[in-house]
Motif scaffolding. Sequence first.
Motif, PDB file in Angstrom:
ATOM      1  N   ARG A 132      19.513  -8.089   8.859  1.00 35.58           N
ATOM      2  CA  ARG A 132      20.418  -8.957   8.095  1.00 35.58           C
ATOM      3  C   ARG A 132      21.824  -8.900   8.681  1.00 35.58           C
ATOM      4  NH1 ARG A 132      22.787  -8.210   2.083  1.00 35.58           N
ATOM      5  NH2 ARG A 132      24.259  -6.970   3.307  1.00 35.58           N
ATOM      6  N   TYR A 160      24.997 -15.880  -6.278  1.00 39.99           N
ATOM      7  CA  TYR A 160      25.542 -16.741  -5.204  1.00 39.99           C
ATOM      8  C   TYR A 160      25.633 -18.210  -5.622  1.00 39.99           C
ATOM      9  CZ  TYR A 160      25.104 -12.588  -2.401  1.00 39.99           C
ATOM     10  OH  TYR A 160      25.258 -11.306  -1.932  1.00 39.99           O
ATOM     11  N   TYR A 217      24.517 -14.817   4.454  1.00 34.33           N
ATOM     12  CA  TYR A 217      23.713 -13.947   5.311  1.00 34.33           C
ATOM     13  C   TYR A 217      22.776 -14.794   6.145  1.00 34.33           C
ATOM     14  CZ  TYR A 217      24.960 -10.949   1.376  1.00 34.33           C
ATOM     15  OH  TYR A 217      25.643 -10.293   0.382  1.00 34.33           O
ATOM     16  N   SER A 220      21.174   2.914  -0.981  1.00 38.78           N
ATOM     17  CA  SER A 220      21.254   1.482  -0.692  1.00 38.78           C
ATOM     18  C   SER A 220      21.533   1.290   0.803  1.00 38.78           C
ATOM     19  CB  SER A 220      22.370   0.859  -1.539  1.00 38.78           C
ATOM     20  OG  SER A 220      22.769  -0.353  -0.951  1.00 38.78           O
ATOM     21  N   ASN A 255      19.712 -13.451  -1.312  1.00 40.71           N
ATOM     22  CA  ASN A 255      20.173 -12.412  -0.400  1.00 40.71           C
ATOM     23  C   ASN A 255      18.907 -11.636  -0.040  1.00 40.71           C
ATOM     24  OD1 ASN A 255      21.262 -10.195   0.846  1.00 40.71           O
ATOM     25  ND2 ASN A 255      22.476  -9.479  -0.893  1.00 40.71           N
ATOM     26  N   LYS A 291      24.984  -6.123 -10.584  1.00 41.05           N
ATOM     27  CA  LYS A 291      24.072  -5.016 -10.296  1.00 41.05           C
ATOM     28  C   LYS A 291      23.690  -4.303 -11.595  1.00 41.05           C
ATOM     29  CE  LYS A 291      24.297  -2.547  -6.176  1.00 41.05           C
ATOM     30  NZ  LYS A 291      25.046  -1.755  -5.202  1.00 41.05           N
ATOM     31  N   SER A 302      27.661  -5.650   7.956  1.00 37.60           N
ATOM     32  CA  SER A 302      26.587  -5.098   7.129  1.00 37.60           C
ATOM     33  C   SER A 302      26.753  -5.455   5.660  1.00 37.60           C
ATOM     34  CB  SER A 302      26.495  -3.583   7.296  1.00 37.60           C
ATOM     35  OG  SER A 302      27.644  -2.953   6.784  1.00 37.60           O
ATOM     36  N   ILE A 303      27.922  -5.230   5.125  1.00 36.73           N
ATOM     37  CA  ILE A 303      28.046  -5.424   3.676  1.00 36.73           C
ATOM     38  C   ILE A 303      28.329  -6.897   3.364  1.00 36.73           C
ATOM     39  CG2 ILE A 303      30.523  -4.979   3.434  1.00 36.73           C
ATOM     40  CD1 ILE A 303      29.552  -3.177   0.958  1.00 36.73           C
ATOM     41  N   GLY A 304      27.786  -7.335   2.238  1.00 37.74           N
ATOM     42  CA  GLY A 304      27.979  -8.723   1.864  1.00 37.74           C
ATOM     43  C   GLY A 304      29.101  -8.856   0.862  1.00 37.74           C
ATOM     44  N   THR A 333      22.439  -1.285   2.448  1.00 41.28           N
ATOM     45  CA  THR A 333      23.659  -2.054   2.755  1.00 41.28           C
ATOM     46  C   THR A 333      24.876  -1.136   2.672  1.00 41.28           C
ATOM     47  OG1 THR A 333      23.647  -2.665   0.421  1.00 41.28           O
ATOM     48  CG2 THR A 333      22.843  -4.305   1.980  1.00 41.28           C
ATOM     49  N   LEU A 334      24.896  -0.314   1.611  1.00 44.70           N
ATOM     50  CA  LEU A 334      26.038   0.579   1.429  1.00 44.70           C
ATOM     51  C   LEU A 334      26.015   1.689   2.486  1.00 44.70           C
ATOM     52  CD1 LEU A 334      26.139   0.804  -2.486  1.00 44.70           C
ATOM     53  CD2 LEU A 334      27.252  -0.824  -0.977  1.00 44.70           C
ATOM     54  N   TRP A 353      16.485  -8.715  -2.440  1.00 45.72           N
ATOM     55  CA  TRP A 353      17.725  -7.924  -2.339  1.00 45.72           C
ATOM     56  C   TRP A 353      17.385  -6.440  -2.430  1.00 45.72           C
ATOM     57  CZ3 TRP A 353      21.487  -6.087  -6.459  1.00 45.72           C
ATOM     58  CH2 TRP A 353      22.612  -5.517  -5.844  1.00 45.72           C
ATOM     59  N   VAL A 354      18.102  -5.681  -1.616  1.00 50.80           N
ATOM     60  CA  VAL A 354      17.834  -4.272  -1.364  1.00 50.80           C
ATOM     61  C   VAL A 354      17.699  -3.387  -2.614  1.00 50.80           C
ATOM     62  CG1 VAL A 354      20.312  -3.776  -1.100  1.00 50.80           C
ATOM     63  CG2 VAL A 354      18.706  -2.461   0.196  1.00 50.80           C
ATOM     64  N   LYS A 397      31.113 -12.705  -6.063  1.00 50.27           N
ATOM     65  CA  LYS A 397      30.999 -13.503  -4.836  1.00 50.27           C
ATOM     66  C   LYS A 397      31.799 -14.797  -4.930  1.00 50.27           C
ATOM     67  CE  LYS A 397      27.926 -10.363  -3.989  1.00 50.27           C
ATOM     68  NZ  LYS A 397      27.759  -9.396  -2.950  1.00 50.27           N
TER      69      LYS A 397
END
Length: 400
Positions: free
Chosen positions: A375, A207, A326, A14, A175, A101, A37-39, A16-17, A125-126, A237
């Motif tokens: 992002r 979201y 974001y 991932s 996202n 997820k 970086s991380i949301g 983002t991770l 989303w990633v 979130k």
Amino acid sequence: MEILSKRIRHLSESATLEMARKSRELKARGVDVINLSIGEPDFNTPDCIKTAAIDAIHSNHTHYTPVAGTAELREAIAKKLKTENGLNYSAQQIVVSNGAKQSIANAILCLVDPGDEVIVPSPYWVSYPEMVKLAEGNMIDIRATIDQDFKITPQQLEEAITPKTKVFLFSSPCNPTGSVYSHEELKALAAVLEKHPRIFIISDEIYEYINYKGKHESIATFENIRDRVILVNGVSKGYAMTGWRIGYMASTLEIAKACDKLQGQVTSGPSSISQWASLKAIESMNCVSEDVTEMVNAFSERRKMVIEKLNKMPGIKSNQPEGAFYIYPNISHYFGKTNGSMRIENDTDFCVYMLEKAHIAIVPGAAFGNPNCVRISYATSKNILVEALDRMENALEELH
Ligand code: PMP
Ligand code: GLU
């Protein structure tokens, strides 16, 4: 012979991770990195939710729960969907998982056979492409440009549908773009999907509460496609509960039972303590609504500031995000530019340059479908954001 399966060898980490990990590593080495970086909300979980978790431990709610979640939590989610979203689901149609997820992964694995096509609007989303890959499906992305506010049109959706299409998967608020589909826009997409009764819709609404436009709109509202919608949401979130790992899905009984069966063989039900905490969050809007409003107002202010600052940077083009936290600006103006020995050819070079030169961590846009963008998460305090954007501006000025 290979040790690791093809499945895992072909799976990407991932992005983002990965960026979050890199920034943590640099921080541990003493570098003053700002991690955008991380949301995840920088706010803490509201106190009454934390107390509910502690009470759950003292009340010995520490055993396995039913795989699909406790009866109390599933009832509360069904009630929330009714009162807040006007949607009728019974508790049996809800499956609680280890974060939204897992809910999305469950739904994909329960619906997609090898070779089936999954239509995903891009930017996306990633984790969507990798989840589709795990199910051996083919992802078909529909490109939405910045000039269309990163939202697809009904015509684009219609054109992407083939006899192999099984799922349409999207997030609104989105996202990485923050784009939010209006009621009318969702209705138009639903009208296309109505004509194709084989297609299921996975609607990622994580979201829901981080929406600066107004009332949340769900594609599940439209009766003509409602039975084919798998609605995904969770507490990460909206209630600043990312680490508690509770998400859920609502669908027909058949799909809910399938996800229950899958989860029963892979993870069982999520943490009992987190479920009792989430029950408090979902049931007691009165004790948490002030915290939620305070958080969303703070994001809204930061959003305004970030847009203003980015707009002043030469060559940076962004849309006006209406939800999530974001922004996904186009930075391709800087491709081909250099600073000493550092040269920027693509989005990854741009992010590496920002990490090394400005010590800010952001995510390459290609991971979300558009390699001309990056992002930036603004779920961090205003002071830190100002510092990060100043650093970014200075680093950009040094590129020629
Ligand atoms: N969908 C989107 C669009 C997200 O940004 C996230 C954030 N991680 C998730 C799903 C998963 O959320 P969760 O923490 O509930 O697993
Ligand atoms: N949803 C967050 C993000 O996009 C969390 C990281 C992740 O789960 O990938 O940054």
